[in-house]
Design a protein around this motif. Sequence first.
Motif, PDB file in Angstrom:
ATOM      1  N   ILE A 275      -6.249   1.146  -1.859  1.00  0.00           N
ATOM      2  CA  ILE A 275      -5.957   0.820  -3.256  1.00  0.00           C
ATOM      3  C   ILE A 275      -7.103   1.266  -4.163  1.00  0.00           C
ATOM      4  O   ILE A 275      -8.258   0.899  -3.955  1.00  0.00           O
ATOM      5  N   ILE A 276      -6.752   2.059  -5.158  1.00  0.00           N
ATOM      6  CA  ILE A 276      -7.700   2.475  -6.183  1.00  0.00           C
ATOM      7  C   ILE A 276      -7.397   1.696  -7.451  1.00  0.00           C
ATOM      8  O   ILE A 276      -6.291   1.782  -7.992  1.00  0.00           O
ATOM      9  N   GLY A 277      -8.356   0.932  -7.924  1.00  0.00           N
ATOM     10  CA  GLY A 277      -8.196   0.245  -9.195  1.00  0.00           C
ATOM     11  C   GLY A 277      -8.618   1.170 -10.318  1.00  0.00           C
ATOM     12  O   GLY A 277      -9.784   1.548 -10.413  1.00  0.00           O
ATOM     13  N   LEU A 278      -7.652   1.584 -11.144  1.00  0.00           N
ATOM     14  CA  LEU A 278      -7.938   2.508 -12.244  1.00  0.00           C
ATOM     15  C   LEU A 278      -8.006   1.729 -13.554  1.00  0.00           C
ATOM     16  O   LEU A 278      -7.050   1.053 -13.933  1.00  0.00           O
ATOM     17  N   THR A 279      -9.126   1.827 -14.230  1.00  0.00           N
ATOM     18  CA  THR A 279      -9.305   1.052 -15.450  1.00  0.00           C
ATOM     19  C   THR A 279      -9.987   1.883 -16.526  1.00  0.00           C
ATOM     20  O   THR A 279     -10.271   3.076 -16.331  1.00  0.00           O
ATOM     21  N   GLY A 280     -10.257   1.262 -17.657  1.00  0.00           N
ATOM     22  CA  GLY A 280     -10.890   1.942 -18.777  1.00  0.00           C
ATOM     23  C   GLY A 280     -10.573   1.210 -20.060  1.00  0.00           C
ATOM     24  O   GLY A 280      -9.640   0.410 -20.128  1.00  0.00           O
ATOM     25  N   GLY A 281     -11.358   1.488 -21.083  1.00  0.00           N
ATOM     26  CA  GLY A 281     -11.162   0.841 -22.367  1.00  0.00           C
ATOM     27  C   GLY A 281      -9.933   1.344 -23.100  1.00  0.00           C
ATOM     28  O   GLY A 281      -9.227   2.248 -22.637  1.00  0.00           O
ATOM     29  N   ILE A 282      -9.691   0.773 -24.242  1.00  0.00           N
ATOM     30  CA  ILE A 282      -8.544   1.140 -25.065  1.00  0.00           C
ATOM     31  C   ILE A 282      -8.600   2.627 -25.429  1.00  0.00           C
ATOM     32  O   ILE A 282      -9.640   3.157 -25.788  1.00  0.00           O
ATOM     33  N   ALA A 283      -7.464   3.322 -25.241  1.00  0.00           N
ATOM     34  CA  ALA A 283      -7.314   4.747 -25.578  1.00  0.00           C
ATOM     35  C   ALA A 283      -8.251   5.659 -24.793  1.00  0.00           C
ATOM     36  O   ALA A 283      -8.571   6.764 -25.241  1.00  0.00           O
ATOM     37  N   GLY A 378       5.944   4.502   2.216  1.00  0.00           N
ATOM     38  CA  GLY A 378       5.201   5.608   2.804  1.00  0.00           C
ATOM     39  C   GLY A 378       3.970   6.066   2.040  1.00  0.00           C
ATOM     40  O   GLY A 378       3.316   7.040   2.433  1.00  0.00           O
ATOM     41  N   PHE A 379       3.604   5.376   0.949  1.00  0.00           N
ATOM     42  CA  PHE A 379       2.415   5.757   0.189  1.00  0.00           C
ATOM     43  C   PHE A 379       1.172   5.137   0.821  1.00  0.00           C
ATOM     44  O   PHE A 379       1.047   3.917   0.889  1.00  0.00           O
ATOM     45  N   GLU A 380       0.257   5.993   1.285  1.00  0.00           N
ATOM     46  CA  GLU A 380      -0.986   5.524   1.899  1.00  0.00           C
ATOM     47  C   GLU A 380      -2.039   5.160   0.842  1.00  0.00           C
ATOM     48  O   GLU A 380      -2.849   4.273   1.047  1.00  0.00           O
ATOM     49  N   ILE A 381      -2.016   5.895  -0.271  1.00  0.00           N
ATOM     50  CA  ILE A 381      -2.974   5.666  -1.368  1.00  0.00           C
ATOM     51  C   ILE A 381      -2.197   5.201  -2.590  1.00  0.00           C
ATOM     52  O   ILE A 381      -1.244   5.854  -3.015  1.00  0.00           O
ATOM     53  N   ILE A 382      -2.602   4.075  -3.141  1.00  0.00           N
ATOM     54  CA  ILE A 382      -1.890   3.510  -4.288  1.00  0.00           C
ATOM     55  C   ILE A 382      -2.883   3.231  -5.414  1.00  0.00           C
ATOM     56  O   ILE A 382      -3.923   2.591  -5.199  1.00  0.00           O
ATOM     57  N   VAL A 383      -2.559   3.721  -6.604  1.00  0.00           N
ATOM     58  CA  VAL A 383      -3.372   3.506  -7.788  1.00  0.00           C
ATOM     59  C   VAL A 383      -2.820   2.309  -8.555  1.00  0.00           C
ATOM     60  O   VAL A 383      -1.635   2.278  -8.895  1.00  0.00           O
ATOM     61  N   MET A 384      -3.666   1.320  -8.782  1.00  0.00           N
ATOM     62  CA  MET A 384      -3.288   0.164  -9.583  1.00  0.00           C
ATOM     63  C   MET A 384      -3.971   0.299 -10.944  1.00  0.00           C
ATOM     64  O   MET A 384      -5.168   0.050 -11.083  1.00  0.00           O
ATOM     65  N   GLU A 385      -3.194   0.732 -11.936  1.00  0.00           N
ATOM     66  CA  GLU A 385      -3.733   0.939 -13.275  1.00  0.00           C
ATOM     67  C   GLU A 385      -3.752  -0.387 -14.023  1.00  0.00           C
ATOM     68  O   GLU A 385      -2.721  -1.017 -14.226  1.00  0.00           O
ATOM     69  N   ALA A 386      -4.958  -0.816 -14.432  1.00  0.00           N
ATOM     70  CA  ALA A 386      -5.094  -2.123 -15.087  1.00  0.00           C
ATOM     71  C   ALA A 386      -6.252  -2.101 -16.066  1.00  0.00           C
ATOM     72  O   ALA A 386      -7.413  -1.971 -15.669  1.00  0.00           O
ATOM     73  N   ALA A 387      -5.934  -2.255 -17.339  1.00  0.00           N
ATOM     74  CA  ALA A 387      -6.978  -2.275 -18.363  1.00  0.00           C
ATOM     75  C   ALA A 387      -7.931  -3.443 -18.173  1.00  0.00           C
ATOM     76  O   ALA A 387      -9.108  -3.366 -18.535  1.00  0.00           O
ATOM     77  N   VAL A 388      -7.432  -4.539 -17.602  1.00  0.00           N
ATOM     78  CA  VAL A 388      -8.238  -5.761 -17.473  1.00  0.00           C
ATOM     79  C   VAL A 388      -8.847  -5.910 -16.089  1.00  0.00           C
ATOM     80  O   VAL A 388      -9.320  -6.991 -15.730  1.00  0.00           O
ATOM     81  N   LEU A 389      -8.866  -4.845 -15.314  1.00  0.00           N
ATOM     82  CA  LEU A 389      -9.290  -4.920 -13.911  1.00  0.00           C
ATOM     83  C   LEU A 389     -10.648  -5.594 -13.742  1.00  0.00           C
ATOM     84  O   LEU A 389     -10.831  -6.456 -12.882  1.00  0.00           O
ATOM     85  N   ILE A 390     -11.612  -5.219 -14.585  1.00  0.00           N
ATOM     86  CA  ILE A 390     -12.973  -5.737 -14.431  1.00  0.00           C
ATOM     87  C   ILE A 390     -13.078  -7.166 -14.924  1.00  0.00           C
ATOM     88  O   ILE A 390     -13.569  -8.054 -14.210  1.00  0.00           O
ATOM     89  N   GLN A 391     -12.592  -7.430 -16.156  1.00  0.00           N
ATOM     90  CA  GLN A 391     -12.742  -8.785 -16.691  1.00  0.00           C
ATOM     91  C   GLN A 391     -11.860  -9.799 -15.955  1.00  0.00           C
ATOM     92  O   GLN A 391     -12.173 -10.995 -15.924  1.00  0.00           O
TER      93      GLN A 391
END
Length: 477
Positions: A275-283, A378-391
Amino acid sequence: MAQNMFKYAATVANIYTIASNVLMPLDVRILLTNLRNPHITTINTKKPVEIVIFDRTYSKNEMDAIIQNCILNTSFSCGFVTCDDEKVEDENTTNENIDSLQAWKLYKNVVLGGTFDRLHNGHKIFLTEAIIHCSQKLTVGVTDTNMLSSKLLWELIEPCSNRIMNVKDFLEDVDSSLIYDILPIDDMYGPTKSDPNLDMIVVSEETERGGEKVNEYRAKLSMNILDIHIVKLLSDQKSKPYEEKKISSSNQRIRLLGRRLKNPDFCRRHQRPYIIGLTGGIASGKSSVATKLKGLGAGLVNCDEIAHDLYLPGKKCFDLIRTTFGQTILNKEGFIDRAILGNIVFNNKEKLTELNRLVWPIILEEAMSMVNKLYAEGFEIIVMEAAVLIQANWGHRCHEIWTCIIPAKEAIQRVMKRNALTEGEIEKRIKIQPSNLDQVRAANVVFCTLWSHEVTYEQVERAWNDLQKYLKHGAQS
């Protein structure tokens, strides 16, 4: 003496230029200790010596003897290269250099300043010319945190303490006979505004005006005016259209994008799905990065879309939010009006904390359910896109955190183009999210979508390919 000093300076510049074009990323260091102290016969460097360049022709036995007897810190496979000293002298004492030769002189106390992020060959020329000009003490100011925010990708700049240590190690390797004072500075003047003993300041072509300002400041304080020595910039023959044409730390930081800055938890890398947690600020462009990763073969879970769905009537979050914030947050159709709710929570920290306490656990539960579903497909790698991942502290559910950053000004412009929000409203939302620096500190990989989609894709593809290699190696270990 002046001619010899000039010859060394020109030779140093030539070698570092060749190293930048041919030998990258080899850490080349040209040592000058015996320039002033010929009686010194041993060399002890901070890092093991891998290659020695001799300035004249020796037999192999002679070179082996020198390496074994004179160099105290060598790698197991230390090698050597020879160059023609007479040829170097001819090349570097031509008529076009006569003005520089005449101007060359020694000073007791020399000063220079810079960021010195990820010490590169341009820095090495800069520092070495200062050494060659100096006979006693060299003072180096290293820009501290509050001077960095205007620089490109400043969040990736090494800590000041690391940069000071790297400069110190380099200087002491190159010439251990001088006194070095390396200190953090919080303005452009640094020690030049208080040290009356300084004689000369070294600047680059692009910071010449800074040297003049230093002298203007010293003149107001009735301090001596410093001689100014200007060092030419080193061109970067490998630069891309969106990079600087000179060898620069900015280019090095750009080239870190999509690279792993720190390794993930070794103990978890065999656990699946990955699992890859994908995050980042607004825009910041995280959705664009997520789409590109999906195209490369990753499964994708979009936590923002999950939240939108959970806010609908009959879903898990709807009644909780309506009960907590009242009927006024509903529109005429009976749906939660996210603009009204946003206006409440983004202007009241306690209300925002309460909303997050209600919905974050539910969103994470639904996200992990979707992760497991994609893994079953069947997906071995999954991206979880979450703006609030860190907080929201969801990082512990991920193998790695990949983050997107852009300057706040760019984020504001992007949001104003797509949303009916004022600049002040956007700034409030940016301030309550983790800063770019916090995002970078938590990240294994960093992206920046400041340039074209093609440049972003290069970063994403680089990260994806590196991940494939990492997982393949992990499966075999």
